[in-house]
Design a protein around this motif. Structure first.
Motif, PDB file in Angstrom:
ATOM      1  N   UNK A 106       0.812  -1.080   0.149  1.00 48.88           N
ATOM      2  CA  UNK A 106       0.102   0.034  -0.052  1.00 48.88           C
ATOM      3  C   UNK A 106       0.914   1.502   0.006  1.00 48.88           C
ATOM      4  N   UNK A 107       2.238   0.885   0.339  1.00 44.47           N
ATOM      5  CA  UNK A 107       3.021   2.239   0.321  1.00 44.47           C
ATOM      6  C   UNK A 107       3.649   2.062  -1.165  1.00 44.47           C
ATOM      7  N   UNK A 108       3.309   3.213  -1.898  1.00 42.59           N
ATOM      8  CA  UNK A 108       3.556   3.323  -3.226  1.00 42.59           C
ATOM      9  C   UNK A 108       5.239   3.423  -3.614  1.00 42.59           C
ATOM     10  N   UNK A 109       5.686   2.441  -4.401  1.00 43.57           N
ATOM     11  CA  UNK A 109       7.044   2.338  -4.944  1.00 43.57           C
ATOM     12  C   UNK A 109       7.260   3.469  -5.917  1.00 43.57           C
ATOM     13  N   UNK A 110       8.497   3.640  -5.938  1.00 48.49           N
ATOM     14  CA  UNK A 110       8.652   4.753  -7.089  1.00 48.49           C
ATOM     15  C   UNK A 110      10.057   4.299  -7.833  1.00 48.49           C
TER      16      UNK A 110
END
Length: 318
Positions: free
Chosen positions: A21-25
């Motif tokens: 749920x923690x967007x990777x970039x």
């Protein structure tokens, strides 16, 4: 084109409840450690020069990491005291090239102390291993955190080389991966080598009627029986996974259609109409295989490991 790619990444990252749920970039270290990926690539390239088995090892390491606790580098932790870590579980005993990750981490800690996670190093190194072997390259979404738990018994959660299509589908679906992902990621078997014990079931005492798996090409089976006799005593005996074991290509799929696959789990891909269709598609087009592999690797490497720290040494928790 860049916008399309980022949209694809965004879709893949949120397509499953198992995805973080923690967007990777892809630009995660742009400010904090801009040379991170070039440092990792240089270390991987050096490792390949010294040992041609490194690409297969790094790709397999990433897969085994993500499939147990999510992509949290738990596979890198050493056993300590009474706790036996994942890397010492039976399915992981043959994993190697951990030193490549160690070397990359050491250089990154010198350049950017406490910034780049071990989990991200494994993901980027796997991409570099594929690209440096003639395969596709892609932008790796980053921002994973390292986990603090690693248990050898959890390694039994990995899909076994003896699995049938139902078992494979269940294993992959539990991680938010589809049958399409299964076939594409199985193409990673274009790199590497297998020890005899992983495919003995197909060439000796297959069932009550056949000593050899009848789905195998007889001449191929005979060649495997020569290097892996019934009572094999050669410790490291085995066979390459395809005809070009150091080149990332679509030879694996071509050989599979010819009955020249190593594992039962490879042959299983021909027992479902959907997966068989994809095998034929990838055997006929390396470009389409590469495209599908990239999509599935991004999806798999984004499985949330629930890590909470940036390890200073990939072998030990902080």
């Amino acid at each position: 084109m860049a916008a399309i790619f980022l949209s694809l990444v965004s879709f893949l990252l949120f397509s499953s409840t198992l995805i973080s749920s923690n967007a990777l970039s892809v630009n995660y270290y742009h400010q904090t450690c801009p040379k991170a990926e070039s440092i990792i690539a240089k270390v991987v390239q050096k490792g390949i020069i010294n040992d041609k088995t490194v690409p297969a090892a790094l790709l397999r390491m990433h897969f085994h990491d993500c499939f147990i606790r999510g992509c949290d580098a738990s596979v890198l932790l050493d056993s300590k005291g009474k706790n036996k870590a994942e890397k010492d579980g039976p399915p992981n005993i043959s994993l190697h090239a951990f030193y490549v990750i160690d070397h990359a981490k050491k250089e990154l800690e010198t350049m950017c102390p406490g910034v780049v996670s071990c989990a991200d190093i494994v993901a980027v190194a796997a991409r570099d291993a594929v690209a440096l072997s003639g395969g596709p390259t892609w932008d790796v979404p980053k921002g994973r955190k390292d986990g603090r738990v690693s248990k050898a018994n959890d390694a039994i959660q990995l899909p076994f080389p003896t699995f049938n299509i139902s078992q494979l589908q269940q294993s992959f679906s539990q991680r938010g991966l589809s049958l399409d992902d299964l076939v594409a990621l199985s193409g990673g078997h274009t790199l590497g080598f297998s020890h005899c014990f992983s495919f003995q079931n197909r060439i000796h005492n297959f069932n009550n009627k056949n000593d050899i798996d009848p789905s195998m090409n007889p001449s191929f089976a005979a060649s495997l029986r020569q290097v892996c006799p019934k009572h094999n005593k050669v410790k490291n005996a085995g066979a390459n996974l395809d005809s070009t074991p150091t080149v990332f290509d679509n030879a694996y799929f071509k050989l599979l259609l010819q009955g020249n696959s190593i594992f039962s789990s490879d042959q299983a891909l021909l027992t479902s109409s959907r997966t068989k269709r994809l095998v034929k598609k990838f055997a006929g087009s390396q470009e389409e295989f590469f495209e599908a592999f990239v999509k599935s690797m991004i999806k798999m490497s984004s499985i949330n490991g629930g890590g909470s720290e940036i390890r200073l040494d990939c072998r030990f928790v902080n």
